[in-house]
Design an enzyme around this catalytic site. Structure first.
Site, PDB file in Angstrom:
ATOM      1  CB  ALA A  95     -90.085  61.371 -53.271  1.00  0.00           C
TER       2      ALA A  95
ATOM      3  CD  GLU B  42     -82.751  60.092 -51.875  1.00  0.00           C
ATOM      4  OE1 GLU B  42     -81.670  59.651 -51.953  1.00  0.00           O
ATOM      5  OE2 GLU B  42     -83.604  59.681 -51.368  1.00  0.00           O
TER       6      GLU B  42
ATOM      7  CD  GLU C 144     -85.344  57.739 -47.870  1.00  0.00           C
ATOM      8  OE1 GLU C 144     -86.103  58.406 -48.717  1.00  0.00           O
ATOM      9  OE2 GLU C 144     -84.693  58.630 -46.837  1.00  0.00           O
TER      10      GLU C 144
ATOM     11  N   GLY D 181     -86.651  57.418 -51.852  1.00  0.00           N
ATOM     12  CA  GLY D 181     -87.773  57.074 -51.027  1.00  0.00           C
ATOM     13  C   GLY D 181     -88.015  55.637 -51.219  1.00  0.00           C
TER      14      GLY D 181
HETATM   15  C1  3H9 Z   1     -86.428  61.085 -53.226  1.00  0.00           C
HETATM   16  O1  3H9 Z   1     -87.236  59.898 -52.979  1.00  0.00           O
HETATM   17  C2  3H9 Z   1     -86.728  61.968 -51.830  1.00  0.00           C
HETATM   18  C3  3H9 Z   1     -87.051  60.862 -50.593  1.00  0.00           C
HETATM   19  O2  3H9 Z   1     -85.633  60.651 -50.023  1.00  0.00           O
HETATM   20  C4  3H9 Z   1     -87.494  61.823 -49.508  1.00  0.00           C
HETATM   21  C5  3H9 Z   1     -89.013  62.152 -49.792  1.00  0.00           C
HETATM   22  C6  3H9 Z   1     -89.561  62.613 -48.304  1.00  0.00           C
HETATM   23  N1  3H9 Z   1     -90.709  61.472 -60.096  1.00  0.00           N
HETATM   24  O3  3H9 Z   1     -85.265  58.198 -66.626  1.00  0.00           O
HETATM   25  P1  3H9 Z   1     -86.432  57.503 -67.219  1.00  0.00           P
HETATM   26  C7  3H9 Z   1     -90.231  59.938 -64.786  1.00  0.00           C
HETATM   27  S1  3H9 Z   1     -85.873  61.818 -54.288  1.00  0.00           S
HETATM   28  C8  3H9 Z   1     -91.316  61.563 -60.946  1.00  0.00           C
HETATM   29  O4  3H9 Z   1     -86.582  58.094 -68.796  1.00  0.00           O
HETATM   30  P2  3H9 Z   1     -85.249  55.079 -67.233  1.00  0.00           P
HETATM   31  C9  3H9 Z   1     -89.128  60.560 -65.655  1.00  0.00           C
HETATM   32  O5  3H9 Z   1     -89.280  62.068 -65.745  1.00  0.00           O
HETATM   33  C10 3H9 Z   1     -86.041  60.868 -55.671  1.00  0.00           C
HETATM   34  N2  3H9 Z   1     -91.045  61.094 -62.268  1.00  0.00           N
HETATM   35  O6  3H9 Z   1     -86.426  56.163 -67.275  1.00  0.00           O
HETATM   36  C11 3H9 Z   1     -89.680  59.955 -67.148  1.00  0.00           C
HETATM   37  O7  3H9 Z   1     -90.999  60.751 -67.441  1.00  0.00           O
HETATM   38  P3  3H9 Z   1     -91.224  60.800 -68.954  1.00  0.00           P
HETATM   39  C12 3H9 Z   1     -85.004  59.868 -55.714  1.00  0.00           C
HETATM   40  C13 3H9 Z   1     -90.019  60.492 -62.475  1.00  0.00           C
HETATM   41  O8  3H9 Z   1     -85.899  53.491 -67.275  1.00  0.00           O
HETATM   42  C14 3H9 Z   1     -90.074  58.613 -66.772  1.00  0.00           C
HETATM   43  O9  3H9 Z   1     -90.357  58.745 -65.212  1.00  0.00           O
HETATM   44  N3  3H9 Z   1     -85.059  59.044 -56.872  1.00  0.00           N
HETATM   45  C15 3H9 Z   1     -89.163  60.035 -61.204  1.00  0.00           C
HETATM   46  O10 3H9 Z   1     -84.072  55.407 -68.124  1.00  0.00           O
HETATM   47  C16 3H9 Z   1     -89.148  57.382 -67.172  1.00  0.00           C
HETATM   48  O11 3H9 Z   1     -87.939  57.846 -66.441  1.00  0.00           O
HETATM   49  C17 3H9 Z   1     -84.540  59.338 -58.004  1.00  0.00           C
HETATM   50  O12 3H9 Z   1     -83.800  60.238 -57.988  1.00  0.00           O
HETATM   51  C18 3H9 Z   1     -89.402  60.357 -60.014  1.00  0.00           C
HETATM   52  N4  3H9 Z   1     -88.814  59.991 -58.886  1.00  0.00           N
HETATM   53  O13 3H9 Z   1     -84.866  55.198 -65.672  1.00  0.00           O
HETATM   54  C19 3H9 Z   1     -84.775  58.557 -59.186  1.00  0.00           C
HETATM   55  N5  3H9 Z   1     -88.142  59.089 -61.944  1.00  0.00           N
HETATM   56  O14 3H9 Z   1     -91.366  59.500 -69.581  1.00  0.00           O
HETATM   57  C20 3H9 Z   1     -84.992  59.359 -60.336  1.00  0.00           C
HETATM   58  C21 3H9 Z   1     -88.273  59.213 -63.106  1.00  0.00           C
HETATM   59  O15 3H9 Z   1     -92.328  61.865 -68.733  1.00  0.00           O
HETATM   60  N6  3H9 Z   1     -85.322  58.456 -61.545  1.00  0.00           N
HETATM   61  N7  3H9 Z   1     -89.560  59.694 -63.394  1.00  0.00           N
HETATM   62  O16 3H9 Z   1     -90.010  61.682 -69.540  1.00  0.00           O
HETATM   63  C22 3H9 Z   1     -84.288  57.579 -62.426  1.00  0.00           C
HETATM   64  O17 3H9 Z   1     -83.053  57.707 -61.852  1.00  0.00           O
HETATM   65  C23 3H9 Z   1     -84.686  56.986 -63.412  1.00  0.00           C
HETATM   66  O18 3H9 Z   1     -85.691  57.311 -63.783  1.00  0.00           O
HETATM   67  C24 3H9 Z   1     -84.957  55.317 -63.254  1.00  0.00           C
HETATM   68  C25 3H9 Z   1     -85.370  54.882 -64.685  1.00  0.00           C
HETATM   69  C26 3H9 Z   1     -83.694  54.945 -63.090  1.00  0.00           C
HETATM   70  C27 3H9 Z   1     -85.783  55.179 -62.080  1.00  0.00           C
END
Ligand code: 3H9
Length: 700
Positions: free
Chosen positions: A66, A128, A108, A105
């Site tokens: 999400a 999450e 999901e 998400g």
């Molecule tokens: C969810 O999904 C809830 C659902 O179950 C239900 C919904 C109803 N959103 O980490 P990085 C940004 S909860 C917005 O440096 P990497 C991050 O801030 C979510 N922004 O890259 C950064 O911005 P900036 C479950 C996001 O390659 C840029 O993207 N998912 C999100 O080292 C790059 O990120 C998670 O918890 C996001 N979801 O790692 C996954 N994710 O460049 C969270 C990232 O401005 N994300 N950004 O600083 C991660 O674990 C890592 O970002 C990922 C990439 C592994 C994807």
């Protein structure tokens, strides 16, 4: 190719429709993506020329979850459920083609496809829980139906992703595609169409749930297993409860329960703190006065001076990342001892199954030990990790200045010393930077990067990148005694010590901080580190309680007697009346009046408020860029519970006006510089503002 929204496009390849998400950087499920997916699946369902569908993503990853930036804001329809239902009910086989990470998400959504294929390096997870949440779009109900409850418990309640091989073995994906993922997925969809393959809906698959009903003990065993690590956290237990609910309620009822729990957690302070922390960690790597496009220096090889505990630990980080290290010690014996420790650490990891012996050898082969510093002329970055003695460090830096090649970064690993002074002995202070690794350096995530007065912008930017490459969480700090972390810790130390003199038993102080969520309190920590660190038996006269304890033979955990007495077998600590006597004697000599009425609330206030006060002073002095960087230091370096965000976030939660009033009141009663209210707190409190509203500043 037709654009369904600015983030989702539709393309037809023969009989197969390709729905493509393109929402950089991580294809988060922003409103435009949800809407595009809904439109796309409605359109392909109604289009007779489409026989099968592939959902894939452009860019570096599949949908990573999400859009966390939308959390806490008014919900915009469609939510996630509408496109999920459209996808699951699509009358044609839907294949999700996954590369990069399918997280939250994203997974999901993928679980609403009838089939899933993945690139070999793809990863799948429900992280999450790390944001203080549960999966809110069916993850707790669908995942156990594909992988079985045991794997689902791990994935949801611990939150670590799995790779393609494991995903295939557990049934989460149907195929690994080597080569071009989209071509492979389209070909697979064609095969499914040709075979009139069934439209498999995970929601209807109950065989793994039936299996789990035969032995429900797995849930309590899992709860027990994670209890210590997840102490005080709300989300992990909720994840377990919801997965267990799959055994007792229908899929639709399970979804209802999941959505309700998701909303409750989302509205809570723990998730707010953990989401704040997620972004804080990423912000910490950004330096306001250094543009993102600053050209970086190449760091392909590293030299480390000192093969002691610190030097060896630092080396391991680079070896793990595949970066060759030349490590240099004064003499062969010390060198051999150091290398032996590195090897033993690796072998221990291999024994515990974290990697193979082959990988141990691979890492060791990147390590080149020696006793001649001239090899530092061949590396891109030198990290000095010798004793914390200024004259020694100065001599070494003057020497390194003569050896290192032009453009090499010269880093000093110090927890306290003035990096400006060290840089000044070289003819290239712009190449000098501080790197404060925390011990054990191969384990602890935090790296305080000390930006000295003359450190060049590209040196700082490169060091930040190096930190990420070796798996550290960096925080940029300015030159000041103790930098950020230790300087704040010292404030807590003053009050903890004063309170035990006033009559609070060390065990009470420790238990309050442990209850708050710290891994241990200050006195248990002192015992662990050893009370005799820095103690000189030839020059001791009960100047501190610690000195008095050392004089009575108490050295800490190492000899079983410190602030506590330790059971020789179990190492369990028990408070010792003798210690209370020593403290009382010490307090009497100092004329500190005894009190019996120190409450837990007072202990927490007096430990935490001076830290916050110092954090604010650090900001005033320009020794940290933003309050959230201070929180990153505390969460990663000192075990501050992430569900409390960090000391600065915690203070904001208390209300800065309350914090200001309490600091002023304690200051009037207790006195001392650490209780002099920070003008920044005073100003923000009077304006009704928070630390987070301050613009990031350059380090001064
Ligand atoms: C969810 O999904 C809830 C659902 O179950 C239900 C919904 C109803 N959103 O980490 P990085 C940004 S909860 C917005 O440096 P990497 C991050 O801030 C979510 N922004 O890259 C950064 O911005 P900036 C479950 C996001 O390659 C840029 O993207 N998912 C999100 O080292 C790059 O990120 C998670 O918890 C996001 N979801 O790692 C996954 N994710 O460049 C969270 C990232 O401005 N994300 N950004 O600083 C991660 O674990 C890592 O970002 C990922 C990439 C592994 C994807």
């Amino acid at each position: 190719m037709v654009a369904l929204t600015e983030m989702v496009a539709l393309e037809q390849r023969g009989d197969i429709a390709l729905i493509l998400v393109d929402n950089p950087p991580v294809n988060a499920l922003s409103h435009g993506v949800r809407l595009g997916l809904l439109k796309g699946f409605e359109q392909v369902a109604a289009d007779d020329s489409v026989k099968g569908v592939v959902l894939a993503c452009r860019g570096r990853t599949f949908i990573a979850g999400a859009d966390i930036t939308e959390f806490g804001k008014p919900a915009k329809t469609p939510g996630l459920e509408e496109p999920q239902v459209a996808m699951e009910n699509c009358p044609k086989p839907v294949v999700a083609a996954i590369h990069g990470t399918a997280l939250g998400g994203g997974l999901e959504i993928a679980m609403c496809a009838h089939y899933r294929v993945g690139a070999p390096a793809a990863r799948y997870g429900q992280p999450e829980v790390k944001l203080g949440l549960i999966p809110g779009a069916g993850g707790t109900q669908r995942l156990p139906r594909v992988t079985g409850v045991a794997k689902a418990l791990e994935m949801c309640a611990i939150g670590d992703p799995i790779g393609s091989e494991e995903a295939l073995a557990t049934g989460l994906i149907d195929k690994i595609i080597e080569g071009d993922l989209i071509d492979g997925a389209v070909a697979y969809a064609e095969e499914l169409v040709a075979a009139a393959a069934p439209l498999k809906k995970i929601r209807d698959r109950d065989e793994k749930i039936d299996e789990a009903r035969a032995d429900r003990s797995v849930f309590d065993a899992f709860r027990k297993r994670i209890a210590r690590k997840t102490r005080n956290f709300e989300a992990p237990a909720k994840n377990v409860d919801l997965i267990e609910a799959t055994l007792d309620v229908s899929f639709d009822e399970g979804i209802k329960q999941e959505q309700a729990a998701f909303q409750t957690l989302m509205a809570g302070r723990q998730s707010e703190a953990q989401r704040y922390y997620f972004f804080s960690e990423r912000e910490a790597a950004k330096v306001p006065d250094i543009p993102r496009e600053t050209p970086l220096r190449d760091v392909k090889s590293v030299g480390i001076l000192g093969a002691g505990t610190m030097g060896g630990g630092i080396a391991m980080n680079f070896l793990n990342a595949g970066i060759p290290v030349k490590i240099v010690e004064r003499d062969k014996d010390a060198l051999d001892r150091g290398i032996d420790v590195v090897r033993k650490n690796y072998q221990r990891s291999a024994k515990s199954g974290r990697f193979t012996m082959e990988q141990v050898e691979e890492r060791m082969s990147l390590l080149e030990p020696g006793t001649d510093k001239s090899v530092f002329g061949e590396v891109d970055m030198v990290i000095e990790a010798v004793f914390e003695l200024m004259p020694l460090k100065k001599t070494i830096f003057a020497e390194l200045d003569g050896i290192a090649r032009e453009g090499a970064i010269l880093a000093t690993n110090t927890s306290a010393l003035n990096v400006n002074e060290i840089a000044a002995v070289t003819k290239r202070p712009e190449d000098v930077i501080g790197t404060h690794f925390f011990s054990p350096a191969n384990v602890m995530k935090l790296l305080e990067i000390v930006r000295a007065e003359k450190t060049a912008p590209d040196v700082l930017a490169t060091t930040l990148k190096v930190a990420k490459a070796i798996g550290k969480v960096p925080a940029v700090v300015g030159v000041a005694p103790g930098f950020v972390g230790n300087r704040m810790l010292a404030q807590r130390g003053i009050e903890a010590e004063t309170m035990i003199m006033e009559g609070a038993p060390p065990a009470q102080v420790d238990s309050v901080l442990y209850g708050f969520g710290m891994p241990m309190g200050p006195f248990a920590m002192s015992d662990l580190a050893g009370l005799d660190v820095g103690w000189d038996p030839d020059n001791t006269s009960s100047r501190t309680i610690r000195e008095a304890l050392c004089e009575s033979g108490r050295r800490g955990q190492k000899n079983g007697r410190g602030y506590y007495t330790y059971d020789p077998e179990t190492r369990a600590p028990t408070p010792d009346p003798e210690v209370l006597e020593i403290i009382r004697g010490f307090a009497e000599k100092r004329g500190v009046a005894h009190r019996d009425d120190i409450t837990d609330e007072e202990i927490l206030d007096r430990c935490l408020l001076p830290m916050v006060n110092m954090g604010a002073k650090i900001l005033e002095e320009g020794k940290a860029m933003r309050s959230s960087d201070i929180d990153v230091v505390w969460v990663n370096g000192y075990g501050w519970p992430v569900y409390e965000g960090g000391p600065m976030f915690w203070a904001e939660g208390q209300g800065l006006d309350t914090v200001a009033a309490k600091i002023t009141a304690y200051g009037a009663k207790l006195g001392g510089e650490h209780w002099e209210l920070s003008p920044l707190i005073e100003k923000l409190a009077s304006e009704g503002k928070s630390f987070q509203e301050l613009e990031p500043q350059a380090i001064r």
